[in-house]
Enzyme design. Structure first.
Site, PDB file in Angstrom:
ATOM      1  N   ASN A   9      43.941  49.325  38.920  1.00 33.78           N
ATOM      2  CA  ASN A   9      43.031  48.357  38.308  1.00 33.78           C
ATOM      3  C   ASN A   9      41.895  48.119  39.302  1.00 33.78           C
ATOM      4  OD1 ASN A   9      41.722  46.203  37.166  1.00 33.78           O
ATOM      5  ND2 ASN A   9      43.424  44.750  37.407  1.00 33.78           N
ATOM      6  N   TRP A  10      40.741  48.675  38.977  1.00 31.91           N
ATOM      7  CA  TRP A  10      39.615  48.600  39.935  1.00 31.91           C
ATOM      8  C   TRP A  10      38.903  47.253  39.879  1.00 31.91           C
ATOM      9  CZ3 TRP A  10      36.918  54.103  39.252  1.00 31.91           C
ATOM     10  CH2 TRP A  10      37.827  55.082  39.629  1.00 31.91           C
ATOM     11  N   LYS A  11      39.267  46.402  38.931  1.00 28.29           N
ATOM     12  CA  LYS A  11      38.663  45.068  38.801  1.00 28.29           C
ATOM     13  C   LYS A  11      37.126  45.194  38.801  1.00 28.29           C
ATOM     14  CE  LYS A  11      42.851  43.146  40.706  1.00 28.29           C
ATOM     15  NZ  LYS A  11      43.523  42.081  41.441  1.00 28.29           N
ATOM     16  N   HIS A  96      45.707  39.840  32.269  1.00 32.81           N
ATOM     17  CA  HIS A  96      45.776  39.807  33.733  1.00 32.81           C
ATOM     18  C   HIS A  96      45.621  38.364  34.205  1.00 32.81           C
ATOM     19  CE1 HIS A  96      44.789  40.423  37.935  1.00 32.81           C
ATOM     20  NE2 HIS A  96      45.342  41.625  37.808  1.00 32.81           N
ATOM     21  N   GLU A  98      43.944  37.096  36.442  1.00 27.08           N
ATOM     22  CA  GLU A  98      42.545  36.701  36.692  1.00 27.08           C
ATOM     23  C   GLU A  98      41.847  36.345  35.380  1.00 27.08           C
ATOM     24  OE1 GLU A  98      41.668  40.194  38.983  1.00 27.08           O
ATOM     25  OE2 GLU A  98      43.010  39.447  40.548  1.00 27.08           O
ATOM     26  N   GLU A 166      53.169  40.565  37.676  1.00 22.87           N
ATOM     27  CA  GLU A 166      52.266  40.377  38.812  1.00 22.87           C
ATOM     28  C   GLU A 166      52.328  38.922  39.261  1.00 22.87           C
ATOM     29  OE1 GLU A 166      48.957  43.583  38.936  1.00 22.87           O
ATOM     30  OE2 GLU A 166      48.267  41.947  37.669  1.00 22.87           O
ATOM     31  N   GLY A 172      46.286  40.384  45.872  1.00 20.85           N
ATOM     32  CA  GLY A 172      45.165  40.383  46.813  1.00 20.85           C
ATOM     33  C   GLY A 172      45.419  39.549  48.061  1.00 20.85           C
ATOM     34  N   SER A 212      49.737  43.433  45.840  1.00 19.29           N
ATOM     35  CA  SER A 212      49.749  43.972  47.203  1.00 19.29           C
ATOM     36  C   SER A 212      50.665  45.191  47.379  1.00 19.29           C
ATOM     37  CB  SER A 212      50.097  42.868  48.215  1.00 19.29           C
ATOM     38  OG  SER A 212      49.136  41.823  48.149  1.00 19.29           O
ATOM     39  N   GLY A 233      45.853  47.044  42.708  1.00 19.31           N
ATOM     40  CA  GLY A 233      44.497  46.531  42.838  1.00 19.31           C
ATOM     41  C   GLY A 233      43.798  47.163  44.035  1.00 19.31           C
ATOM     42  N   GLY A 234      43.760  46.425  45.134  1.00 24.31           N
ATOM     43  CA  GLY A 234      43.005  46.845  46.318  1.00 24.31           C
ATOM     44  C   GLY A 234      43.271  48.284  46.759  1.00 24.31           C
TER      45      GLY A 234
HETATM   46  P1  13P Z   1      46.329  43.845  44.592  1.00 29.12           P
HETATM   47  O1  13P Z   1      47.059  45.167  44.599  1.00 29.12           O
HETATM   48  O2  13P Z   1      44.974  43.906  45.197  1.00 29.12           O
HETATM   49  O3  13P Z   1      47.188  42.734  45.116  1.00 29.12           O
HETATM   50  O4  13P Z   1      46.066  43.496  43.035  1.00 29.12           O
HETATM   51  C1  13P Z   1      47.099  43.592  42.120  1.00 29.12           C
HETATM   52  C2  13P Z   1      46.542  43.447  40.766  1.00 29.12           C
HETATM   53  O5  13P Z   1      46.082  42.374  40.392  1.00 29.12           O
HETATM   54  C3  13P Z   1      46.509  44.628  39.897  1.00 29.12           C
HETATM   55  O6  13P Z   1      46.185  44.304  38.591  1.00 29.12           O
END
Ligand code: 13P
Length: 250
Positions: A9-11, A96, A98, A166, A172, A212, A233-234
């Site tokens: 997920n590149w957000k 998600h 977020e 999640e 993050g 993470s 994510g990251g």
């Molecule tokens: P991180 O891997 O950056 O913690 O993010 C997880 C995430 O929200 C994937 O959708």
């Protein structure tokens, strides 16, 4: 045996050109090594087309980060499932944390989107997870169970649904849930699916962990009996890290 699934997920990161470059690096690094599991990448809306062209012919799937629940019309700023399907998306991430935290998503709007994704012939990744307060007060079981129930309200067949657990406190933050903590909640989710859809559906449904995940902890998480891959994510913003995580799942 459930086929593992890892999605990046590149957000809200990367321009179109940067996205195509990252997608190309992922495809090159993955080679033909990932047939044992599914791998997908979810760039921003403007980059979906370019990334879709870049990964064409590879085993990497195109994933969207969200969608709207109406077909078309006066919904400024929104994107429909028909548009996502036309650009080549196989999966759409829905609910998600977020989206829930910053954009007012509720279980009810998550549910509308889930149904729309399925009706469009795509698959949905339903995200659930508790906040730090909910974890510390011990409410996480109730929270996650009600997000699963609410998100799937009225969905009869869940064969095109993946659930992503999640925990908000692990996103993050560099603070990964331990593999035991994650396994405990994955089992709770699978039990909830069994209650709603029966034992066979619960056995078949894939439940990803997100929060993470890194090359250094992926293998341990993915070895747990109820963890069927990851939502990354990251670490998905670096081709070599993402590919290392996919390979840990394969
Ligand atoms: P991180 O891997 O950056 O913690 O993010 C997880 C995430 O929200 C994937 O959708």
């Amino acid at each position: 045996m459930r086929r593992k699934i890892v999605v990046g997920n590149w957000k809200m990161n990367k321009t179109v050109a940067e996205s195509a470059e990252l997608a190309s690096a992922v495809v090159a690094a993955l080679g033909n090594d990932c047939s044992a599991c599914e791998a997908g990448i979810a760039p921003t809306y403007p980059a979906l087309d370019a990334v879709g062209c870049t990964i064409k012919g590879s085993e990497v799937l195109l994933v969207a980060q969200n969608c709207h629940y109406e077909d078309d019309g006066a919904y400024t700023g929104e994107v429909s499932t028909g548009m996502l399907k036309a650009v080549g998306c196989s999966y759409v991430i829905i609910g998600h944390s977020e989206r829930r935290q910053y954009f007012g998503e509720t279980d009810a709007t998550v549910n509308l989107r889930i149904k729309k994704v399925l009706a469009a012939g795509m698959k949905a990744i339903l995200c659930v997870g508790e906040t730090l307060d909910e974890r510390e007060s011990g409410a996480f079981e109730a929270v996650v169970s009600s997000q699963v129930t609410g998100g799937l309200q009225g969905v009869v067949d869940i064969s095109d649904i993946v659930i992503a657990y999640e925990p908000v406190w692990a996103i993050g933050t560099g603070r990964t849930a331990s593999s035991e903590q994650a396994q405990e909640v994955h089992k709770i989710i699978r039990n909830k699916v069994a209650e709603l859809y029966g034992a066979a559906a619960a056995e078949a449904v894939r439940i990803q962990y997100g929060g993470s995940v890194k090359p250094s902890n992926a293998a341990e998480l993915f070895a747990m009996p109820d963890i069927d891959g990851g939502l990354i994510g990251g670490a998905a913003l670096k081709a070599e890290d993402f590919v290392a995580i996919v390979k840990a799942a394969c």
